[in-house]
Scaffold this motif. Sequence first.
Motif, PDB file in Angstrom:
ATOM      1  N   GLY A  57      44.687  24.737 -73.873  1.00 24.36           N
ATOM      2  CA  GLY A  57      45.311  25.379 -75.024  1.00 24.36           C
ATOM      3  C   GLY A  57      44.328  26.080 -75.934  1.00 24.36           C
ATOM      4  O   GLY A  57      44.718  26.950 -76.730  1.00 24.36           O
ATOM      5  N   GLN A  58      43.039  25.727 -75.809  1.00 28.67           N
ATOM      6  CA  GLN A  58      41.998  26.350 -76.625  1.00 28.67           C
ATOM      7  C   GLN A  58      41.214  27.397 -75.845  1.00 28.67           C
ATOM      8  O   GLN A  58      40.115  27.772 -76.242  1.00 28.67           O
ATOM      9  N   GLY A  59      41.757  27.865 -74.745  1.00 26.67           N
ATOM     10  CA  GLY A  59      41.143  28.985 -74.037  1.00 26.67           C
ATOM     11  C   GLY A  59      40.186  28.625 -72.921  1.00 26.67           C
ATOM     12  O   GLY A  59      39.522  29.515 -72.379  1.00 26.67           O
ATOM     13  N   VAL A  60      40.098  27.334 -72.555  1.00 28.74           N
ATOM     14  CA  VAL A  60      39.266  26.956 -71.412  1.00 28.74           C
ATOM     15  C   VAL A  60      40.029  27.305 -70.137  1.00 28.74           C
ATOM     16  O   VAL A  60      41.130  26.810 -69.896  1.00 28.74           O
ATOM     17  N   GLY A  61      39.450  28.166 -69.308  1.00 27.66           N
ATOM     18  CA  GLY A  61      40.160  28.667 -68.142  1.00 27.66           C
ATOM     19  C   GLY A  61      39.931  27.884 -66.869  1.00 27.66           C
ATOM     20  O   GLY A  61      40.686  28.023 -65.900  1.00 27.66           O
ATOM     21  N   LEU A  62      38.887  27.046 -66.854  1.00 30.47           N
ATOM     22  CA  LEU A  62      38.523  26.317 -65.648  1.00 30.47           C
ATOM     23  C   LEU A  62      37.895  24.993 -66.051  1.00 30.47           C
ATOM     24  O   LEU A  62      37.037  24.948 -66.947  1.00 30.47           O
ATOM     25  N   ILE A  63      38.326  23.903 -65.414  1.00 30.77           N
ATOM     26  CA  ILE A  63      37.808  22.567 -65.705  1.00 30.77           C
ATOM     27  C   ILE A  63      37.483  21.889 -64.389  1.00 30.77           C
ATOM     28  O   ILE A  63      38.329  21.824 -63.491  1.00 30.77           O
ATOM     29  N   ALA A  64      36.265  21.373 -64.266  1.00 29.30           N
ATOM     30  CA  ALA A  64      35.850  20.641 -63.072  1.00 29.30           C
ATOM     31  C   ALA A  64      35.170  19.356 -63.527  1.00 29.30           C
ATOM     32  O   ALA A  64      34.090  19.398 -64.111  1.00 29.30           O
ATOM     33  N   GLY A  65      35.811  18.213 -63.268  1.00 26.96           N
ATOM     34  CA  GLY A  65      35.355  16.950 -63.823  1.00 26.96           C
ATOM     35  C   GLY A  65      34.602  16.065 -62.856  1.00 26.96           C
ATOM     36  O   GLY A  65      34.619  16.253 -61.633  1.00 26.96           O
ATOM     37  N   HIS A  66      33.942  15.064 -63.465  1.00 25.34           N
ATOM     38  CA  HIS A  66      33.186  14.053 -62.731  1.00 25.34           C
ATOM     39  C   HIS A  66      33.486  12.669 -63.304  1.00 25.34           C
ATOM     40  O   HIS A  66      34.227  12.545 -64.259  1.00 25.34           O
ATOM     41  N   HIS A  67      32.846  11.670 -62.730  1.00 26.07           N
ATOM     42  CA  HIS A  67      32.789  10.283 -63.185  1.00 26.07           C
ATOM     43  C   HIS A  67      33.658   9.340 -62.367  1.00 26.07           C
ATOM     44  O   HIS A  67      33.327   8.167 -62.252  1.00 26.07           O
ATOM     45  N   ALA A  68      34.768   9.784 -61.804  1.00 27.02           N
ATOM     46  CA  ALA A  68      35.652   8.859 -61.089  1.00 27.02           C
ATOM     47  C   ALA A  68      35.047   8.379 -59.767  1.00 27.02           C
ATOM     48  O   ALA A  68      35.439   7.329 -59.253  1.00 27.02           O
ATOM     49  N   HIS A  69      34.113   9.132 -59.199  1.00 28.39           N
ATOM     50  CA  HIS A  69      33.454   8.800 -57.934  1.00 28.39           C
ATOM     51  C   HIS A  69      34.406   8.792 -56.736  1.00 28.39           C
ATOM     52  O   HIS A  69      34.020   8.359 -55.647  1.00 28.39           O
ATOM     53  N   VAL A  70      35.622   9.242 -56.933  1.00 29.65           N
ATOM     54  CA  VAL A  70      36.556   9.481 -55.838  1.00 29.65           C
ATOM     55  C   VAL A  70      37.220  10.828 -56.101  1.00 29.65           C
ATOM     56  O   VAL A  70      37.236  11.312 -57.238  1.00 29.65           O
ATOM     57  N   VAL A  71      37.768  11.418 -55.054  1.00 28.33           N
ATOM     58  CA  VAL A  71      38.437  12.708 -55.205  1.00 28.33           C
ATOM     59  C   VAL A  71      39.735  12.511 -55.988  1.00 28.33           C
ATOM     60  O   VAL A  71      40.511  11.590 -55.721  1.00 28.33           O
ATOM     61  N   GLN A  72      39.956  13.389 -56.955  1.00 25.37           N
ATOM     62  CA  GLN A  72      41.173  13.381 -57.754  1.00 25.37           C
ATOM     63  C   GLN A  72      41.893  14.725 -57.601  1.00 25.37           C
ATOM     64  O   GLN A  72      41.324  15.692 -57.101  1.00 25.37           O
ATOM     65  N   PRO A  73      43.150  14.807 -58.038  1.00 27.44           N
ATOM     66  CA  PRO A  73      43.943  16.014 -57.770  1.00 27.44           C
ATOM     67  C   PRO A  73      43.556  17.222 -58.605  1.00 27.44           C
ATOM     68  O   PRO A  73      42.727  17.147 -59.519  1.00 27.44           O
ATOM     69  N   VAL A  74      44.186  18.327 -58.258  1.00 23.09           N
ATOM     70  CA  VAL A  74      44.057  19.595 -58.966  1.00 23.09           C
ATOM     71  C   VAL A  74      45.351  19.831 -59.739  1.00 23.09           C
ATOM     72  O   VAL A  74      46.437  19.489 -59.266  1.00 23.09           O
ATOM     73  N   GLU A  75      45.231  20.408 -60.929  1.00 19.50           N
ATOM     74  CA  GLU A  75      46.413  20.738 -61.717  1.00 19.50           C
ATOM     75  C   GLU A  75      46.295  22.152 -62.258  1.00 19.50           C
ATOM     76  O   GLU A  75      45.194  22.607 -62.597  1.00 19.50           O
ATOM     77  N   LYS A  76      47.406  22.844 -62.321  1.00 18.00           N
ATOM     78  CA  LYS A  76      47.469  24.180 -62.909  1.00 18.00           C
ATOM     79  C   LYS A  76      48.228  24.075 -64.226  1.00 18.00           C
ATOM     80  O   LYS A  76      49.386  23.681 -64.255  1.00 18.00           O
ATOM     81  N   ILE A  77      47.544  24.392 -65.335  1.00 15.18           N
ATOM     82  CA  ILE A  77      48.139  24.351 -66.669  1.00 15.18           C
ATOM     83  C   ILE A  77      48.180  25.783 -67.183  1.00 15.18           C
ATOM     84  O   ILE A  77      47.166  26.326 -67.636  1.00 15.18           O
TER      85      ILE A  77
END
Length: 352
Positions: free
Chosen positions: A236-256
């Motif tokens: 909502g604040q204009g971030v167009g792409l997010i790629a996260g870490h820390h879970a140490h397992v693969v997590q899903p992709v979401e389109k907002i």
Amino acid sequence: MSNYPFSYKLSWLPRFLKPSLAGGAQDFAPMAGTLMNPPPREAVRLAFVGDISAVANRTAPDCDPEVKRLLGAADVVIGNCESPVVDKPSAVLGTRLGTHHAMSERFLAEALAAAGIARERLVLSLANNHVLDQGVAGFDETVAALQRLGIRTVGQAANGPVVPVQAGPLDIGFAAFTLWRNADENLFAGRVSMDSDPAGWPRYGVDLLCAVPHWDWEFRHFPRAETRALARRLAGQGVGLIAGHHAHVVQPVEKIDGTIVAYGLGDFLGTAFARQTWPGRIGGIFVVDVSADAGTRGAIASYRLHPFMRVRAGDHERLVPVEALVEQMRGRVEARLGAIFPSSSSEEGVIA
């Protein structure tokens, strides 16, 4: 010292031994998606990898040629430097036990070469909970080592919340931050970015604003509601792409709306223990093509998550595309990915 809830600490070992699939894939996006059709005439390719550490490795990994080709084709590769880069660990016992992370400059250089990642095309985040595992001196040594290697860094508080990085003809703004820390708050303050409020982030006239968060809880395949709410605030604040870490397992992709979120990419190099259960050995390379055409400059054209497996090979690991695994393991991995990603066949997420 750390800021983890007590309930989370109690769940760490059970979830490490058996990563959780609690949740559902129905609200998320497939592994791959096309947002611009026809594709742009000119595009910049970003490749995001997960956590990088030497905790579970004695020597640099072997990489399947297809993994090397994929990473070598990217204009910029972005990852998380999960271990301090030091010649001699100061937390000797913790490092031996695996609770404190450390890797040598030589190991990092050899690992990058083995994976086909050119240092001048690499950006590493220092915004994570382990970056002060070897103390303040280890943090300073890490910054100096990465400078010697010619690797750009993000996530240092001293550099501000957004760091512009040139990627071909585009300027990408990277905002790396961690929600978690393993040391006192006063040690992180002024060194490691923990600024997760996008309202105060300067844009510097960048073509695309990209967040690289160290967030969520470990060994859960589906992000918590709080993590998804933060993703919505960022979008909502204009971030167009997010790629996260820390879970140490693969997590899903979401389109907002127009924002693409890859919640967790797993580990690129093992960061826990050498004898890790197989779901924790699945990682992902998240490839995003960004338009450089006039009129759509900075818009995401397409994305694809390429899953791979870290196969144990003696005192190191081999990074292998899912389709190259032996039949039994390939079936287990594909079934796990099918539970995380909706409407995804085995063809949508493989290296191609």
